[in-house]
Design an enzyme around this catalytic site. Structure first.
Site, PDB file in Angstrom:
ATOM      1  CE  LYS A 206      -3.562   2.435   2.471  1.00 21.50           C
ATOM      2  NZ  LYS A 206      -4.353   2.573   3.682  1.00 21.50           N
ATOM      3  CD  GLU A 212       9.732  -5.751   6.780  1.00 21.08           C
ATOM      4  OE1 GLU A 212       9.363  -4.706   6.180  1.00 21.08           O
ATOM      5  OE2 GLU A 212       9.634  -5.896   8.008  1.00 21.08           O
ATOM      6  N   GLY A 267      -4.445  -1.912   5.259  1.00 17.98           N
ATOM      7  CA  GLY A 267      -3.741  -3.075   4.716  1.00 17.98           C
ATOM      8  C   GLY A 267      -4.397  -4.392   5.106  1.00 17.98           C
ATOM      9  NE  ARG A 268      -5.500  -3.710  11.388  1.00 21.92           N
ATOM     10  CZ  ARG A 268      -4.784  -2.597  11.478  1.00 21.92           C
ATOM     11  NH1 ARG A 268      -3.668  -2.489  10.807  1.00 21.92           N
ATOM     12  NH2 ARG A 268      -5.206  -1.586  12.240  1.00 21.92           N
ATOM     13  CD  GLU A 353      -0.846  -4.428  11.779  1.00 21.96           C
ATOM     14  OE1 GLU A 353       0.266  -4.980  11.865  1.00 21.96           O
ATOM     15  OE2 GLU A 353      -1.340  -4.109  10.687  1.00 21.96           O
ATOM     16  CG  HIS A 384      -2.897 -35.148  17.858  1.00 19.82           C
ATOM     17  ND1 HIS A 384      -2.968 -36.383  18.466  1.00 19.82           N
ATOM     18  CD2 HIS A 384      -3.951 -35.078  17.015  1.00 19.82           C
ATOM     19  CE1 HIS A 384      -4.001 -37.048  17.976  1.00 19.82           C
ATOM     20  NE2 HIS A 384      -4.623 -36.275  17.100  1.00 19.82           N
ATOM     21  CE  LYS A 510       5.946  -0.943   8.453  1.00 18.55           C
ATOM     22  NZ  LYS A 510       4.939  -0.353   7.576  1.00 18.55           N
TER      23      LYS A 510
HETATM   24  O1  F6P Z   1       2.614  -4.558   9.703  1.00 21.52           O
HETATM   25  C1  F6P Z   1       2.508  -3.176   9.595  1.00 21.52           C
HETATM   26  C2  F6P Z   1       1.894  -2.805   8.314  1.00 21.52           C
HETATM   27  O2  F6P Z   1       1.818  -1.426   8.251  1.00 21.52           O
HETATM   28  C3  F6P Z   1       0.524  -3.446   8.110  1.00 21.52           C
HETATM   29  O3  F6P Z   1      -0.499  -2.735   8.661  1.00 21.52           O
HETATM   30  C4  F6P Z   1       0.488  -3.581   6.648  1.00 21.52           C
HETATM   31  O4  F6P Z   1      -0.491  -4.489   6.274  1.00 21.52           O
HETATM   32  C5  F6P Z   1       1.882  -4.027   6.347  1.00 21.52           C
HETATM   33  O5  F6P Z   1       2.684  -3.266   7.219  1.00 21.52           O
HETATM   34  C6  F6P Z   1       2.334  -3.837   4.929  1.00 21.52           C
HETATM   35  O6  F6P Z   1       2.243  -2.506   4.519  1.00 21.52           O
HETATM   36  P1  F6P Z   1       2.327  -2.111   3.008  1.00 21.52           P
HETATM   37  O7  F6P Z   1       1.175  -2.711   2.292  1.00 21.52           O
HETATM   38  O8  F6P Z   1       2.294  -0.612   2.981  1.00 21.52           O
HETATM   39  O9  F6P Z   1       3.628  -2.629   2.448  1.00 21.52           O
END
Ligand code: F6P
Length: 544
Positions: A206, A212, A267-268, A353, A384, A510
């Site tokens: 987003k 990452e 995002g979620r 979150e 289990h 981050k």
């Molecule tokens: O985990 C933190 C977060 O900001 C989430 O809310 C989000 O889904 C994820 O990082 C990824 O963010 P982006 O879609 O901006 O890469």
């Protein structure tokens, strides 16, 4: 009211908990043959049984009064209409608009109807997915695309992964893979069997700023170039999904392959947007549209059903009952479905979150626990693993059992066996086994041995569960299921008076890694606490 704990409704529930602390579900069932009838709901292909809980009709009435006091219905309406309820980021929260039909009544954000833009981007993404599925969009050397690698993390990964796995029986001909972790084992293992000529990568972020994801995107691009293809070929092999369309284009992605996200989708909550592209590629447009319809059906139910009969609201209220009044230690989620094995991980982000917050919307410190500790594993494997603690441990941990009633695979008695286990576990957790029953089971043993063993075989029972049954795991029912949990989380956040739609704690993490990475790159004097300095030193020792 700034803090819901000050309300009469909250205090009434506290008193009610004291009065009913000795409630035994076993006895409630024995006393009331109508208990299941009065405590289950159905919606399309879904049945929600909440009768195996430590609640009475009075408990439910008091919980509904709490929801009314918190203005839950008004808050839900504000969300639905595009109000900027994510106040710390000054954003509307409109994932429900992503599953509205094209001819739905306008939903306005800053005076503009968002529905046309939603359907424009949806149609573009579905057309791109279809062009991969039917071989119209080939690779740069003219070969058919066989593999689609989705690069994203958090909300840009968990929802799509859950849905792609869940809908495995509906898969078409393009294999969908996921790279989320910065640990290079993830991307190395995904790329190893792939051929660059027949692979499309999709960078999903987003913000287009998540380290990452960008790290993995650069690694994918380097792998692509090292495979002998040209820089210009990236146009046919890379796509992106972002609300920062310009940043995606700057990365070198062809404008036609960049799909927009809207800033009013968290995002979620974004699997319904272009972030769902891997789902679209896996199952095609007809199934993806059914997935959206299922979610929309749950939205209609949530927005239009009285609190007492409202499935997400009941889930939320029962969760609050245990978490805030009965001292629950966690919330287990157990899908009795291998294809739903990502559900617990998905719900961890959705719930923890969203509702892992300690300030109210007004900036006050909350006076009660908020988001619960969500964990889980697919059934029957969980039996289990951690079920021993549910049966005989000392903690109160309510569990959600999610069980599809039909299987498309039809191998032997596997499915019936699995369903039987799910039902049996809910029964055993509820009933337990008294000392007398344990003794009776051991009647054949000599008395001394029986007396020694019987206490070990006693189960307290009275462990609550919800059963969420779906006729089958298809796109429509999956849409309903996910939307049900989204609204549960919303309803809890609304009652606690917190903002379920920001995540400042994660943003902080981050920043922290940014400071340490250069210190791993070059040996230098580090200025952290002695533990962190020691960890960094050990890294250098291992990487001379
Ligand atoms: O985990 C933190 C977060 O900001 C989430 O809310 C989000 O889904 C994820 O990082 C990824 O963010 P982006 O879609 O901006 O890469």
């Amino acid at each position: 009211m700034n803090n819901i704990t000050q309300s009469a409704a909250w205090q009434n529930l506290q008193a009610h908990q004291i009065n009913t602390a000795n409630i035994r579900m076993r006895e409630l069932f024995e006393a009331d043959p109508q208990r299941f009838d009065n405590m289950h709901e159905t919606l399309h292909g879904l049945l929600f049984d909440y009768s195996k809980n430590r609640i009475s009709e009075e408990t439910l009435q008091l919980l509904c009064e709490l929801a009314e006091t918190a203005g839950l219905e008004q808050q839900a309406e504000a969300m639905r209409r595009g109000g900027k309820i994510n106040i710390s980021e000054k954003r509307a929260v409109l994932h429900t608009a992503l599953r509205l039909p094209a001819d739905a009544a306008p939903v306005l954000v800053d005076g503009e109807n968002v529905i046309p833009a939603v359907h424009r981007e949806l149609d573009r993404a579905l057309a791109f997915a279809e062009s991969l599925i039917n071989g119209v969009h080939t690779g740069a050397t003219g070969k058919r695309i066989t593999d689609f690698v989705h690069i994203g993390i958090g909300g840009s990964d968990l929802g799509p992964q859950l849905a792609v796995q869940a809908l495995q029986p509906f898969h078409k001909n393009v294999h969908v893979h996921f790279v989320s972790n910065s640990d290079d084992a993830n991307i190395a293992q995904v790329l190893a069997p792939l051929n660059a000529e027949t692979t499309v990568f999709c960078v999903a972020s987003k913000s287009f700023g998540t380290p990452e994801t960008l790290l993995n995107a650069h690694a994918a691009r380097a792998w692509f170039r090292d495979s002998g293809l040209r820089e210009a070929d990236i146009a046919r092999h890379f796509a992106a999904i972002s609300s920062d369309v310009a940043a995606a284009r700057n990365f070198g992605i062809a404008p036609d392959n960049v799909f927009a996200m809207f800033d009013w989708v968290g995002g979620r909550y974004s699997v319904w947007s272009a972030i769902g592209l891997p789902v679209m590629v896996a199952v095609g447009s007809t199934h993806f549209r059914k997935f959206l319809s299922g979610a929309h059906a749950m939205d209609e139910h949530f927005f239009n059903t009285p609190l007492r009969r409202n499935i997400p609201v009941l889930l939320a209220l029962i969760g609050i009952w245990y978490g805030n009044f009965c001292g629950a230690h966690g919330q287990a989620v157990v899908p009795y479905s291998h294809n739903l094995r990502r559900l617990p991980g998905y719900l961890q982000q959705l719930d923890m979150e969203s509702n892992g917050k300690r300030r109210t919307l007004h900036g006050d410190t909350v006076e009660c626990h908020t988001g619960g500790i969500v964990f889980g594993e697919e059934g029957v494997n969980c039996q289990h693993a951690f079920f021993q603690l549910l049966h005989q441990g000392t903690r109160l941990i309510p569990a959600d059992f999610i069980v599809p009633m039909r299987t498309p695979y039809k191998i032997g008695r596997q499915h019936r066996f699995t369903v039987a286990n799910a039902f049996a576990q809910t029964e055993a957790l509820m009933r337990g086994k008294t000392l007398e029953e344990a003794r009776a089971e051991l009647a054949a043993l000599p008395e001394a041995e029986r007396e020694e063993l019987a206490p070990q075989k006693e189960f307290p029972g009275n462990q609550p569960s919800n059963s969420i049954l779906i006729e089958e795991l298809n796109p429509f029912n999956l849409g309903m299921l996910i939307a049900m949990y989204e609204h549960k989380v919303f309803a809890q956040g609304a009652i606690w008076g917190i903002n379920s739609f920001d995540q400042w704690g994660v943003e902080y993490g981050k920043v922290l890694a940014k400071n340490i990475e250069p210190e791993l790159a070059h040996t230098q004097n580090t200025q952290h606490d002695t533990s962190t300095n020691g960890l960094i030193a050990f890294y250098h020792k291992c990487n001379p």
